[in-house]
Write a protein that holds these residues in place. Structure first.
Motif, PDB file in Angstrom:
ATOM      1  N   LYS A 212       0.820  -1.216   0.000  1.00  0.00           N
ATOM      2  CA  LYS A 212       0.000   0.000   0.000  1.00  0.00           C
ATOM      3  C   LYS A 212       0.856   1.269   0.000  1.00  0.00           C
ATOM      4  CE  LYS A 212      -4.004  -2.052   0.166  1.00  0.00           C
ATOM      5  NZ  LYS A 212      -4.965  -1.935  -0.979  1.00  0.00           N
ATOM      6  N   ILE A 213       2.065   1.167   0.551  1.00  0.00           N
ATOM      7  CA  ILE A 213       2.985   2.303   0.621  1.00  0.00           C
ATOM      8  C   ILE A 213       4.325   1.849   0.055  1.00  0.00           C
ATOM      9  CG2 ILE A 213       4.109   4.003   2.094  1.00  0.00           C
ATOM     10  CD1 ILE A 213       1.926   3.426   4.201  1.00  0.00           C
ATOM     11  N   GLY A 214       4.854   2.621  -0.896  1.00  0.00           N
ATOM     12  CA  GLY A 214       6.121   2.243  -1.513  1.00  0.00           C
ATOM     13  C   GLY A 214       7.310   2.404  -0.585  1.00  0.00           C
ATOM     14  N   ARG A 215       7.491   3.607  -0.042  1.00  0.00           N
ATOM     15  CA  ARG A 215       8.602   3.894   0.863  1.00  0.00           C
ATOM     16  C   ARG A 215       8.060   4.576   2.109  1.00  0.00           C
ATOM     17  NH1 ARG A 215      13.253   7.238  -1.526  1.00  0.00           N
ATOM     18  NH2 ARG A 215      11.554   8.633  -2.171  1.00  0.00           N
ATOM     19  N   LEU A 216       8.797   4.415   3.213  1.00  0.00           N
ATOM     20  CA  LEU A 216       8.408   5.020   4.473  1.00  0.00           C
ATOM     21  C   LEU A 216       9.430   6.073   4.876  1.00  0.00           C
ATOM     22  CD1 LEU A 216       7.403   1.835   6.507  1.00  0.00           C
ATOM     23  CD2 LEU A 216       5.920   3.312   5.143  1.00  0.00           C
ATOM     24  N   GLY A 217       8.955   7.125   5.532  1.00  0.00           N
ATOM     25  CA  GLY A 217       9.843   8.174   5.989  1.00  0.00           C
ATOM     26  C   GLY A 217       9.437   8.687   7.358  1.00  0.00           C
ATOM     27  N   ILE A 218      10.378   9.329   8.031  1.00  0.00           N
ATOM     28  CA  ILE A 218      10.100   9.954   9.322  1.00  0.00           C
ATOM     29  C   ILE A 218      10.521  11.420   9.252  1.00  0.00           C
ATOM     30  CG2 ILE A 218      10.032   8.003  10.911  1.00  0.00           C
ATOM     31  CD1 ILE A 218      13.235   9.805  10.311  1.00  0.00           C
ATOM     32  N   ALA A 219      10.109  12.189  10.255  1.00  0.00           N
ATOM     33  CA  ALA A 219      10.427  13.613  10.287  1.00  0.00           C
ATOM     34  C   ALA A 219      11.078  13.981  11.608  1.00  0.00           C
ATOM     35  CB  ALA A 219       9.163  14.450  10.076  1.00  0.00           C
ATOM     36  N   GLU A 220      12.052  14.873  11.555  1.00  0.00           N
ATOM     37  CA  GLU A 220      12.730  15.459  12.722  1.00  0.00           C
ATOM     38  C   GLU A 220      13.503  14.439  13.553  1.00  0.00           C
ATOM     39  OE1 GLU A 220      12.282  18.271  11.802  1.00  0.00           O
ATOM     40  OE2 GLU A 220      10.198  18.517  11.322  1.00  0.00           O
ATOM     41  N   PHE A 221      14.092  13.449  12.926  1.00  0.00           N
ATOM     42  CA  PHE A 221      14.922  12.508  13.675  1.00  0.00           C
ATOM     43  C   PHE A 221      16.391  12.891  13.502  1.00  0.00           C
ATOM     44  CE2 PHE A 221      12.617   8.402  14.912  1.00  0.00           C
ATOM     45  CZ  PHE A 221      11.414   9.064  15.130  1.00  0.00           C
ATOM     46  N   GLY A 222      17.048  13.240  14.610  1.00  0.00           N
ATOM     47  CA  GLY A 222      18.469  13.533  14.588  1.00  0.00           C
ATOM     48  C   GLY A 222      19.293  12.257  14.588  1.00  0.00           C
ATOM     49  N   SER A 223      20.611  12.408  14.672  1.00  0.00           N
ATOM     50  CA  SER A 223      21.500  11.264  14.485  1.00  0.00           C
ATOM     51  C   SER A 223      21.308  10.180  15.550  1.00  0.00           C
ATOM     52  CB  SER A 223      22.960  11.734  14.464  1.00  0.00           C
ATOM     53  OG  SER A 223      23.300  12.402  15.671  1.00  0.00           O
ATOM     54  N   GLU A 224      21.269  10.554  16.834  1.00  0.00           N
ATOM     55  CA  GLU A 224      21.127   9.552  17.890  1.00  0.00           C
ATOM     56  C   GLU A 224      19.757   8.898  17.850  1.00  0.00           C
ATOM     57  OE1 GLU A 224      22.426  10.490  21.863  1.00  0.00           O
ATOM     58  OE2 GLU A 224      23.680  12.127  21.121  1.00  0.00           O
ATOM     59  N   LYS A 225      18.733   9.705  17.667  1.00  0.00           N
ATOM     60  CA  LYS A 225      17.373   9.175  17.636  1.00  0.00           C
ATOM     61  C   LYS A 225      17.170   8.266  16.424  1.00  0.00           C
ATOM     62  CE  LYS A 225      12.631  10.679  18.429  1.00  0.00           C
ATOM     63  NZ  LYS A 225      12.514   9.887  19.673  1.00  0.00           N
ATOM     64  N   LEU A 226      17.707   8.681  15.286  1.00  0.00           N
ATOM     65  CA  LEU A 226      17.585   7.873  14.072  1.00  0.00           C
ATOM     66  C   LEU A 226      18.344   6.555  14.214  1.00  0.00           C
ATOM     67  CD1 LEU A 226      16.634   7.524  11.161  1.00  0.00           C
ATOM     68  CD2 LEU A 226      18.632   8.846  10.417  1.00  0.00           C
ATOM     69  N   GLN A 227      19.534   6.591  14.805  1.00  0.00           N
ATOM     70  CA  GLN A 227      20.310   5.358  14.981  1.00  0.00           C
ATOM     71  C   GLN A 227      19.570   4.374  15.872  1.00  0.00           C
ATOM     72  OE1 GLN A 227      23.839   4.485  13.685  1.00  0.00           O
ATOM     73  NE2 GLN A 227      22.441   2.755  14.022  1.00  0.00           N
ATOM     74  N   ARG A 228      19.016   4.856  16.982  1.00  0.00           N
ATOM     75  CA  ARG A 228      18.247   3.973  17.865  1.00  0.00           C
ATOM     76  C   ARG A 228      17.063   3.383  17.126  1.00  0.00           C
ATOM     77  NH1 ARG A 228      18.598   8.446  21.668  1.00  0.00           N
ATOM     78  NH2 ARG A 228      16.337   8.748  21.430  1.00  0.00           N
ATOM     79  N   PHE A 229      16.438   4.208  16.308  1.00  0.00           N
ATOM     80  CA  PHE A 229      15.225   3.798  15.601  1.00  0.00           C
ATOM     81  C   PHE A 229      15.517   2.693  14.585  1.00  0.00           C
ATOM     82  CE2 PHE A 229      11.834   4.514  12.406  1.00  0.00           C
ATOM     83  CZ  PHE A 229      10.725   4.451  13.230  1.00  0.00           C
ATOM     84  N   ILE A 230      16.525   2.897  13.737  1.00  0.00           N
ATOM     85  CA  ILE A 230      16.782   1.923  12.682  1.00  0.00           C
ATOM     86  C   ILE A 230      17.320   0.608  13.251  1.00  0.00           C
ATOM     87  CG2 ILE A 230      17.138   3.692  10.927  1.00  0.00           C
ATOM     88  CD1 ILE A 230      20.113   3.339  11.175  1.00  0.00           C
ATOM     89  N   ASN A 231      17.826   0.635  14.467  1.00  0.00           N
ATOM     90  CA  ASN A 231      18.293  -0.598  15.097  1.00  0.00           C
ATOM     91  C   ASN A 231      17.151  -1.486  15.577  1.00  0.00           C
ATOM     92  OD1 ASN A 231      20.963   0.095  14.716  1.00  0.00           O
ATOM     93  ND2 ASN A 231      21.250   0.899  16.786  1.00  0.00           N
ATOM     94  N   LYS A 232      15.932  -0.925  15.647  1.00  0.00           N
ATOM     95  CA  LYS A 232      14.816  -1.663  16.252  1.00  0.00           C
ATOM     96  C   LYS A 232      13.653  -1.946  15.306  1.00  0.00           C
ATOM     97  CE  LYS A 232      15.639  -0.055  20.999  1.00  0.00           C
ATOM     98  NZ  LYS A 232      15.036   0.608  22.181  1.00  0.00           N
ATOM     99  N   VAL A 233      13.662  -1.392  14.105  1.00  0.00           N
ATOM    100  CA  VAL A 233      12.518  -1.575  13.210  1.00  0.00           C
ATOM    101  C   VAL A 233      12.828  -2.617  12.138  1.00  0.00           C
ATOM    102  CG1 VAL A 233      11.678   0.765  13.606  1.00  0.00           C
ATOM    103  CG2 VAL A 233      13.252   0.342  11.709  1.00  0.00           C
ATOM    104  N   ARG A 234      11.744  -3.183  11.575  1.00  0.00           N
ATOM    105  CA  ARG A 234      11.910  -4.156  10.495  1.00  0.00           C
ATOM    106  C   ARG A 234      12.219  -3.469   9.168  1.00  0.00           C
ATOM    107  NH1 ARG A 234       6.396  -7.049  10.141  1.00  0.00           N
ATOM    108  NH2 ARG A 234       5.694  -4.983  10.824  1.00  0.00           N
ATOM    109  N   VAL A 235      11.469  -2.393   8.877  1.00  0.00           N
ATOM    110  CA  VAL A 235      11.635  -1.654   7.624  1.00  0.00           C
ATOM    111  C   VAL A 235      12.252  -0.299   7.956  1.00  0.00           C
ATOM    112  CG1 VAL A 235      10.489  -0.672   5.612  1.00  0.00           C
ATOM    113  CG2 VAL A 235       9.635  -2.810   6.623  1.00  0.00           C
ATOM    114  N   ARG A 236      13.453  -0.085   7.496  1.00  0.00           N
ATOM    115  CA  ARG A 236      14.130   1.174   7.787  1.00  0.00           C
ATOM    116  C   ARG A 236      13.496   2.320   6.998  1.00  0.00           C
ATOM    117  NH1 ARG A 236      20.647   0.330   8.127  1.00  0.00           N
ATOM    118  NH2 ARG A 236      20.653  -1.204   9.819  1.00  0.00           N
ATOM    119  N   PRO A 237      13.504   3.516   7.573  1.00  0.00           N
ATOM    120  CA  PRO A 237      13.002   4.669   6.808  1.00  0.00           C
ATOM    121  C   PRO A 237      13.897   4.962   5.619  1.00  0.00           C
ATOM    122  CG  PRO A 237      14.022   5.386   8.862  1.00  0.00           C
ATOM    123  CD  PRO A 237      13.943   3.893   8.932  1.00  0.00           C
TER     124      PRO A 237
END
Length: 315
Positions: A186-211
């Motif tokens: 239903k969605i081709g690509r996923l994105g997030i907003a206002e994620f800085g370096s530390e927050k983004l690193q923590r996030f991509i370490n825990k999700v199945r589909v990276r932004p």
């Protein structure tokens, strides 16, 4: 409890209310001005159509009347949802073949959004956008969580402050809903907003589909933080900048839009309504912005907004 959906229609073909002004044109102004413009256009169009049909469409109140009778002319109720204004779904759809478009959607969760209802809001916003455009899928969906921003005297300070904002676990749970929609096509690509370096690193370490995209507003710190630029490059994440407000539709602004003031829609009861209109506490919940880009011609054909809110009876 009354569910309310507001819509701007296609603001690319709109009127003077969306003409760009000098300086930064923030999307909260674009949203509110476009909603007012669409409300006024709907009042005029549907009232004239009704007058042509029976000679008395406004019950004596005219185009600027805020009576409940006149309101019922240009709004509609479908499946227990009040649409402001009513939407002519028959005219929905793109002008060219779907393959010619890049469709981008940005969904804002507002500070008043109940976290447990985020999955419901994602599906509702996506349903409205795809129905409006006459499509089954979107190419990119960017999610904007409340309480996250880049603020500081420099990009380094802003990136450091950003690391402590928001709630990682709640954001990851919400992301899982988007992951499922992505995996279902239903969605081709996923994105997030206002994620800085530390927050983004923590996030991509825990999700199945990276932004695939991180969209940031750097108006207060001028430059992209170097740690974020490096992380995005290393992980293959595109960095986009934007001028949106995180709290794109504050509670007071929404009540003003729907009240009986000079530029209000006349939907809600207030001090000027003499008892007319809906009563209760208005809770804005989400806003979705959509854009369709015609790739071979390099132009935006459609751009618009939907917004969702609840009107809760006072205890």
């Amino acid at each position: 409890m009354t569910r309310i959906v507001l819509s701007t229609g296609n603001i690319v073909s709109g009127g003077p209310s969306i003409i760009r002004k000098p300086g930064t044109y923030r999307s909260n102004l674009e949203l509110t001005n476009s909603l007012r413009s669409n409300f006024l256009a709907a009042k005029e169009d549907y009232t004239v159509a009704l007058q042509n049909g029976n000679g008395n469409g406004t019950n004596g109140h005219g185009l600027n009347g805020n009576s409940r009778t006149s309101t019922s002319v240009w709004t509609s109720v479908e499946d227990s949802v009040l649409y402001v204004p009513r939407i002519n779904w028959a005219s929905a759809g793109l002008q060219e073949d779907r393959t010619q478009y890049e469709i981008t959607v940005k969904l804002f969760f507002l500070p008043t959004t109940p976290i447990e209802k985020r999955a419901e809001y994602i599906n509702e916003a996506l349903r409205l956008v795809t129905k409006e455009l006459g499509v089954d899928t979107v190419d990119l969906l960017i999610i904007s969580f409340p309480g996250i921003s880049f603020e500081g005297d420099c990009e380094w300070e802003a990136d450091k402050r950003n690391a402590t904002m928001g709630d990682d676990e709640e954001e990851i749970r919400t992301w899982s809903v988007l992951e499922d929609l992505h995996l279902r096509g239903k969605i081709g690509r996923l994105g997030i907003a206002e994620f800085g370096s530390e927050k983004l690193q923590r996030f991509i370490n825990k999700v199945r589909v990276r932004p695939a995209v991180d969209q940031i507003n750097i108006k207060n710190c001028c430059n992209v933080p170097p740690p974020l630029a490096k992380l995005a490059k290393d992980e293959g994440i595109e960095l986009f900048t934007h001028g949106d407000c995180t709290d794109i539709l504050p509670k007071g602004t929404l009540r003003e839009l729907l009240g009986h003031g000079l530029q209000g829609a006349g939907i809600l009861a207030d001090d000027e309504s003499e008892g007319q209109g809906l009563e209760g506490d208005l809770v804005p919940e989400w806003v979705v912005k959509y854009t369709t880009f015609v790739q071979d011609r390099g132009v935006i054909e459609n751009k618009g907004y939907f917004a969702g809110a609840e009107l809760v009876e006072r205890a």
